[in-house]
Motif scaffolding. Structure first.
Motif, PDB file in Angstrom:
ATOM      1  N   GLY A 150      23.449 -70.078-106.274  1.00 44.41           N
ATOM      2  CA  GLY A 150      23.042 -69.508-107.558  1.00 44.41           C
ATOM      3  C   GLY A 150      23.564 -68.094-107.758  1.00 44.41           C
ATOM      4  O   GLY A 150      24.408 -67.602-107.005  1.00 44.41           O
ATOM      5  N   ALA A 151      23.032 -67.461-108.748  1.00 50.98           N
ATOM      6  CA  ALA A 151      23.458 -66.104-109.061  1.00 50.98           C
ATOM      7  C   ALA A 151      22.799 -65.116-108.105  1.00 50.98           C
ATOM      8  O   ALA A 151      21.748 -65.410-107.539  1.00 50.98           O
ATOM      9  N   PRO A 152      23.423 -63.968-107.907  1.00 54.39           N
ATOM     10  CA  PRO A 152      22.800 -62.926-107.075  1.00 54.39           C
ATOM     11  C   PRO A 152      21.412 -62.579-107.581  1.00 54.39           C
ATOM     12  O   PRO A 152      21.148 -62.646-108.775  1.00 54.39           O
ATOM     13  N   ALA A 153      20.529 -62.219-106.681  1.00 52.80           N
ATOM     14  CA  ALA A 153      19.148 -61.973-107.089  1.00 52.80           C
ATOM     15  C   ALA A 153      18.504 -60.982-106.140  1.00 52.80           C
ATOM     16  O   ALA A 153      18.968 -60.772-105.020  1.00 52.80           O
ATOM     17  N   ALA A 154      17.404 -60.386-106.589  1.00 57.43           N
ATOM     18  CA  ALA A 154      16.692 -59.398-105.774  1.00 57.43           C
ATOM     19  C   ALA A 154      15.648 -60.077-104.908  1.00 57.43           C
ATOM     20  O   ALA A 154      15.330 -61.245-105.082  1.00 57.43           O
ATOM     21  N   GLY A 155      15.106 -59.290-103.972  1.00 58.53           N
ATOM     22  CA  GLY A 155      14.059 -59.825-103.107  1.00 58.53           C
ATOM     23  C   GLY A 155      14.622 -60.783-102.076  1.00 58.53           C
ATOM     24  O   GLY A 155      15.799 -60.727-101.721  1.00 58.53           O
ATOM     25  N   CYS A 156      13.765 -61.653-101.582  1.00 58.52           N
ATOM     26  CA  CYS A 156      14.166 -62.596-100.545  1.00 58.52           C
ATOM     27  C   CYS A 156      13.812 -64.020-100.958  1.00 58.52           C
ATOM     28  O   CYS A 156      12.670 -64.291-101.353  1.00 58.52           O
ATOM     29  N   LEU A 157      14.777 -64.892-100.831  1.00 59.46           N
ATOM     30  CA  LEU A 157      14.560 -66.297-101.140  1.00 59.46           C
ATOM     31  C   LEU A 157      13.838 -66.978 -99.987  1.00 59.46           C
ATOM     32  O   LEU A 157      14.216 -66.809 -98.817  1.00 59.46           O
ATOM     33  N   LEU A 158      12.831 -67.753-100.298  1.00 55.80           N
ATOM     34  CA  LEU A 158      12.087 -68.476 -99.268  1.00 55.80           C
ATOM     35  C   LEU A 158      12.048 -69.951 -99.649  1.00 55.80           C
ATOM     36  O   LEU A 158      11.531 -70.302-100.711  1.00 55.80           O
ATOM     37  N   LEU A 159      12.621 -70.797 -98.809  1.00 56.48           N
ATOM     38  CA  LEU A 159      12.571 -72.239 -99.036  1.00 56.48           C
ATOM     39  C   LEU A 159      11.504 -72.834 -98.142  1.00 56.48           C
ATOM     40  O   LEU A 159      11.378 -72.459 -96.971  1.00 56.48           O
ATOM     41  N   VAL A 160      10.739 -73.738 -98.694  1.00 56.88           N
ATOM     42  CA  VAL A 160       9.687 -74.364 -97.910  1.00 56.88           C
ATOM     43  C   VAL A 160       9.638 -75.835 -98.329  1.00 56.88           C
ATOM     44  O   VAL A 160       9.843 -76.164 -99.500  1.00 56.88           O
ATOM     45  N   GLY A 161       9.439 -76.725 -97.352  1.00 58.29           N
ATOM     46  CA  GLY A 161       9.504 -78.140 -97.694  1.00 58.29           C
ATOM     47  C   GLY A 161       8.640 -78.998 -96.793  1.00 58.29           C
ATOM     48  O   GLY A 161       8.269 -78.597 -95.684  1.00 58.29           O
ATOM     49  N   TRP A 162       8.311 -80.162 -97.317  1.00 55.74           N
ATOM     50  CA  TRP A 162       7.439 -81.108 -96.619  1.00 55.74           C
ATOM     51  C   TRP A 162       8.051 -82.486 -96.753  1.00 55.74           C
ATOM     52  O   TRP A 162       8.480 -82.872 -97.851  1.00 55.74           O
ATOM     53  N   GLU A 163       8.060 -83.245 -95.682  1.00 54.88           N
ATOM     54  CA  GLU A 163       8.588 -84.609 -95.730  1.00 54.88           C
ATOM     55  C   GLU A 163       7.570 -85.496 -95.022  1.00 54.88           C
ATOM     56  O   GLU A 163       7.520 -85.540 -93.790  1.00 54.88           O
ATOM     57  N   ALA A 164       6.744 -86.159 -95.773  1.00 58.71           N
ATOM     58  CA  ALA A 164       5.628 -86.913 -95.191  1.00 58.71           C
ATOM     59  C   ALA A 164       5.021 -87.826 -96.253  1.00 58.71           C
ATOM     60  O   ALA A 164       5.626 -88.059 -97.300  1.00 58.71           O
ATOM     61  N   GLY A 165       3.804 -88.333 -95.970  1.00 62.05           N
ATOM     62  CA  GLY A 165       3.082 -89.118 -96.951  1.00 62.05           C
ATOM     63  C   GLY A 165       2.691 -88.251 -98.140  1.00 62.05           C
ATOM     64  O   GLY A 165       2.567 -87.028 -98.025  1.00 62.05           O
ATOM     65  N   ALA A 166       2.493 -88.881 -99.296  1.00 60.10           N
ATOM     66  CA  ALA A 166       2.241 -88.133-100.528  1.00 60.10           C
ATOM     67  C   ALA A 166       0.998 -87.243-100.408  1.00 60.10           C
ATOM     68  O   ALA A 166       0.998 -86.074-100.821  1.00 60.10           O
ATOM     69  N   GLU A 167      -0.049 -87.787 -99.797  1.00 58.51           N
ATOM     70  CA  GLU A 167      -1.292 -87.034 -99.683  1.00 58.51           C
ATOM     71  C   GLU A 167      -1.109 -85.813 -98.764  1.00 58.51           C
ATOM     72  O   GLU A 167      -1.576 -84.714 -99.054  1.00 58.51           O
ATOM     73  N   ASP A 168      -0.406 -86.047 -97.667  1.00 55.27           N
ATOM     74  CA  ASP A 168      -0.167 -84.967 -96.711  1.00 55.27           C
ATOM     75  C   ASP A 168       0.698 -83.873 -97.345  1.00 55.27           C
ATOM     76  O   ASP A 168       0.434 -82.672 -97.186  1.00 55.27           O
ATOM     77  N   VAL A 169       1.722 -84.275 -98.091  1.00 54.58           N
ATOM     78  CA  VAL A 169       2.583 -83.296 -98.758  1.00 54.58           C
ATOM     79  C   VAL A 169       1.781 -82.509 -99.791  1.00 54.58           C
ATOM     80  O   VAL A 169       1.892 -81.275 -99.889  1.00 54.58           O
ATOM     81  N   ALA A 170       0.928 -83.213-100.515  1.00 57.23           N
ATOM     82  CA  ALA A 170       0.122 -82.534-101.540  1.00 57.23           C
ATOM     83  C   ALA A 170      -0.796 -81.487-100.898  1.00 57.23           C
ATOM     84  O   ALA A 170      -0.906 -80.353-101.365  1.00 57.23           O
ATOM     85  N   ARG A 171      -1.439 -81.879 -99.802  1.00 61.66           N
ATOM     86  CA  ARG A 171      -2.374 -80.968 -99.144  1.00 61.66           C
ATOM     87  C   ARG A 171      -1.660 -79.750 -98.559  1.00 61.66           C
ATOM     88  O   ARG A 171      -2.047 -78.601 -98.790  1.00 61.66           O
ATOM     89  N   ARG A 172      -0.586 -80.020 -97.794  1.00 62.06           N
ATOM     90  CA  ARG A 172       0.083 -78.902 -97.126  1.00 62.06           C
ATOM     91  C   ARG A 172       0.788 -77.987 -98.114  1.00 62.06           C
ATOM     92  O   ARG A 172       0.831 -76.763 -97.928  1.00 62.06           O
ATOM     93  N   SER A 173       1.368 -78.564 -99.153  1.00 66.06           N
ATOM     94  CA  SER A 173       2.057 -77.709-100.123  1.00 66.06           C
ATOM     95  C   SER A 173       1.044 -76.856-100.892  1.00 66.06           C
ATOM     96  O   SER A 173       1.307 -75.674-101.154  1.00 66.06           O
ATOM     97  N   ALA A 174      -0.118 -77.430-101.201  1.00 69.06           N
ATOM     98  CA  ALA A 174      -1.137 -76.643-101.905  1.00 69.06           C
ATOM     99  C   ALA A 174      -1.607 -75.464-101.047  1.00 69.06           C
ATOM    100  O   ALA A 174      -1.784 -74.343-101.536  1.00 69.06           O
ATOM    101  N   ALA A 175      -1.778 -75.723 -99.767  1.00 63.60           N
ATOM    102  CA  ALA A 175      -2.210 -74.642 -98.868  1.00 63.60           C
ATOM    103  C   ALA A 175      -1.134 -73.560 -98.780  1.00 63.60           C
ATOM    104  O   ALA A 175      -1.436 -72.357 -98.768  1.00 63.60           O
ATOM    105  N   ALA A 176       0.124 -73.982 -98.737  1.00 62.94           N
ATOM    106  CA  ALA A 176       1.215 -73.000 -98.673  1.00 62.94           C
ATOM    107  C   ALA A 176       1.304 -72.209 -99.968  1.00 62.94           C
ATOM    108  O   ALA A 176       1.533 -70.988 -99.958  1.00 62.94           O
ATOM    109  N   HIS A 177       1.110 -72.891-101.092  1.00 54.57           N
ATOM    110  CA  HIS A 177       1.139 -72.182-102.373  1.00 54.57           C
ATOM    111  C   HIS A 177       0.093 -71.072-102.407  1.00 54.57           C
ATOM    112  O   HIS A 177       0.341 -69.984-102.922  1.00 54.57           O
TER     113      HIS A 177
END
Lengths: 524, 524
Positions: free
Chosen positions: A328-355
């Protein structure tokens, strides 16, 4: 010749022939501004290897094992096994220093590997095990050492799934199975290995094991060494079959001696691995944090208190500004990628906690699109490097890992050392954190600079030595997932002590008394 | 003698003096019915060790290192270091076969350990590292081998917390720190190691490392070898300091050569471990399932799809009927203990998910009370065994691990082999599963039988050989967490192959050229 080696020469560049160029206007502008380089891709000269020095009796002995179709001494096959994929490998190749194995031998399975080792020991021929040829530390350089000749032992014909235990979630794969082939074989049965290093497109199961690979999902799914249940290897002294339980107290764990042995102790032929069902959901997101310290605090909380994501990757300010990760285009700050690969319920729970954690520190969501761009482009860095190299850029990476406490100071110190060694002007040092542990994390540095046309090898060797010295002084590891090869061998003593190196030499002497296995690698 | 060794003799029995007897009426009735044994506790004779054979010059050299107060040659100190805690150790001791070290030496730290090894090598004295003395495989038997004398190297003075990194969640402990002491030192700072093997009350950090210990929470918290970040060891060839990152690809993992080395390669003096904040909630529950197959299906689902509990323990029908785990009344079906030690929210979520799985298979909750009884009594099995041994019972355990697929058949086969070897009448073989992995689990067998008064040692050796042979034939590990010692040494080749054993010998020859370290253990 019934089984052609991938053509054209795969050892000269990463990109397949006819690939679209990746050097976009934004990156060109950055290179012009920061390095004063006008990056016009040039042609890469193709060296012709010197004639094969394989003695006739050795040739006959090897041919007796694999048959004429699987013993190649032609220039194309030898040039395709002449180097790995480090900057130094490619610079040396492009500047015409001609080194190639005297033959490429393609065994069909464990027994042929064992017979080849016996023939090579009898005929004083050195052996370089060769999987995907993606080593970036000189691990597949065709060095004969004190021997009369050197062969590349190409494992690409060991490409089968030997067993899948759907009850115990384990799979036994032959060493030459590549990343994509493993996923194809397992995916057909509903399983995945989920090991995705940047070298995924070419690297092999045997190479992953021999170099202690880590992948982009290792934060959640484990390093490759964590996944290994059993190993089979051929050595000049006989066969090793290791691993008889999911956990054991039956003495030292000898699997851990073969993992990371880089072909110097034996040739890994079969690996039994923990696998998982293909995940229901794969969600990757991009976030922006104000600075590296904020991002590190988020990663540490995710790694320690959890819930741990499967993917976590934090670019420092420089890497974020370059937009390399997402294109992408240059940007300020720091980019943070975070991801989950699992069952839908597990992804929903862990991503919500990370958010919740991310929002607490003021991180801004950039949506799934930027993460999607990263995912789409995540194997393309080696292809981009082809173009940078052709344009006269020094482009290389190095990586380490240390404790959470030591991480910020180490990030600053290695960056300063590299800028000092290569600049101070005309050098870019970018970094990301990409493998989380409860006790610490990895740092992965990307270095871009104007290549010294008169001494490109020495230029990088000096910078690399300075950086690795800084790692050793700081008590950090000299390599988190690139292995030792030739390039890190001088620092192995700094990592494990001189006595540790002596222990490794004692093991090698027992398993490879003639010293034919991958001379010059690991132990120097 | 300024620092008395724990008295009275801790090597004769596990229970502290004055402990309440544990052999309750229910268990007595079972022993009468199944084994025709009327279990009246008897007195345990206390053998007097033979005179110390430590030569005068060796005595002087050792005393020069530690001082007179820390070199003991009196009968009480030597008898207290005469054996571990296996059935054979205690039977041999009770039947008067007198073996004891020629001296007990208590160094103050790493440097004194190193100096003692040099002195012992110079004076041809064998060294048995001694932590809690809880080995159940002959690991601390004072065997001199071919040497002139043998000392017990008692590490109890190495009992400090050297460092606690509260950012990285790591702690560096000296090798002689016991389980309770570690929790005390870390607990004062809000952290816990959480490693609770049955030997917890006596066993030490160094012993955990040297034997690859697993604890009752290893399902959730990891085996001891999983927790080890760094190790420091003294060897006759010099010092080893291993581990420089939370993850590394710098060659083979030499930490894994010291873990499980059982004092044969060096003396582990300091260990840096992953630790955690003390959990907010500890919830342990008991459930009842209809049969072993149902229980195994539950455990496999919890281990693979998750969410994984921290504690999981399934008793087979025999163990459940004995009521040993909970001290309760005999009962039908299989007892399943499951537990979580974490934040309140995490415990609530994971326990609710486990309840859903348990209810789906018709498991009945037995509430927290039965689990509480297990928790209260979880370290008392060794004390109970004191009484069983005194009453003429053969009482011993053995353990293994294998894949989920192979587990049911292995459970049946080992039970049959043991009943056949010791019975068929008058023998009880009970079993539980207590350490879960994604790919398999452990089996822990408890054997009770009438002791053969004429040949108690041979009786058990034959049964153990039959059972271990069955493990080896099945491809299961010969020991999941008890280590090799003397008792498993004949089967190490079945576990790692003859060439694997040769590799270990090569390592030992490099680190301990005089062969003074723990003769007869690990490598036989």
């Amino acid at each position: 010749m019934s089984e052609p080696v991938a053509a054209p020469n795969p050892a000269a560049r990463w990109a397949p022939p006819g690939s679209e160029p990746l050097l976009d206007p934004g990156l060109r502008a950055l290179l012009r501004q920061a390095l004063a380089i006008d990056a016009e891709p040039g042609a890469v000269p193709e060296p012709v290897p010197p004639p094969s020095a394989l003695p006739g009796d050795a040739h006959a002995a090897l041919e007796a094992v694999v048959g004429a179709a699987h013993l190649r001494t032609d220039d194309a096959a030898r040039a395709a096994h002449a180097n790995g994929m480090s900057y130094l490998d490619l610079v040396r190749r492009a500047t015409g220093a001609p080194v190639a194995p005297d033959a490429v031998v393609l065994p069909a399975g464990h027994d042929e590997v064992a017979a080849l080792l016996a023939a090579c020991a009898a005929h004083d021929v050195a052996v370089v095990p060769f999987g995907g040829g993606t080593s970036v530390v000189g691990g597949v350089r065709p060095l004969a050492g004190a021997h009369s000749a050197v062969i590349a032992l190409d494992l690409s014909r060991l490409d089968a799934l030997l067993d899948l235990d759907e009850v115990s979630w384990t799979a036994t794969l032959q060493a030459g199975v590549t990343g994509p082939r493993a996923e194809e074989l397992l995916g057909a049965r509903g399983f995945t290995l989920g090991h995705v290093p940047q070298s995924f497109e070419r690297a092999t199961i045997g190479g992953y094991a021999a170099t202690r690979s880590a992948g982009q999902l290792s934060t959640g799914w484990g390093r490759f060494d964590d996944l290994v249940q059993r190993l089979r290897a051929a050595t000049p002294a006989g066969e090793l079959r290791l691993g008889r339980g999911p956990g054991t107290a039956a003495g030292p764990d000898l699997r851990q001696l073969l993992l990371g042995s880089e072909g110097a102790f034996g040739v890994i032929t079969e690996v039994t691995l923990a696998v998982r069902p293909v995940p229901e959901v794969r969600r990757h997101e991009a976030w922006r944090v104000d600075d590296l310290a904020t991002g590190l605090a988020v990663l540490r909380e995710l790694a320690q208190a959890g819930p741990r994501p499967d993917l976590a990757r934090l670019s420092d300010e420089t890497e974020t500004a370059m937009g390399v990760a997402t294109g992408g285009a240059p940007a300020a700050g720091c980019l943070l990628l975070v991801g989950w690969e699992a069952g839908a319920e597990d992804v929903a729970r862990r991503s919500a906690a990370a958010h919740a954690i991310l929002e607490r520190v003021g991180a801004r969501p950039e949506g799934e699109e930027a993460a999607h761009a990263w995912r789409e482009g995540r194997f393309r860095a080696p292809r981009l490097r082809d173009e940078l190299l052709a344009a006269g850029v020094l482009a290389e990476t190095l990586e380490t890992a240390t404790s959470w406490r030591a991480l910020p100071a180490l990030h600053a110190e290695v960056g300063a050392v590299l800028r000092d060694a290569l600049g101070p002007e005309g050098v870019i040092v970018a970094c990301h954190v990409s493998h989380l542990y409860a006790t610490g994390a990895s740092l992965y540095f990307t270095v871009l600079a104007r290549r010294d046309p008169d001494d490109p090898v020495g230029q990088w060797e000096r910078a690399k030595a300075a950086a690795t010295g800084a790692l050793a002084r700081a008590g950090a590891t000299i390599t988190h997932h690139h292995a030792v090869g030739t390039d890190h061998a001088p620092w192995l003593g700094a990592e494990v002590g001189d006595l540790g190196v002596e222990v490794l030499r004692a093991v090698k002497a027992r398993l490879d008394p003639a010293g034919i296995l991958n001379p010059g690698k690991l132990l120097g």
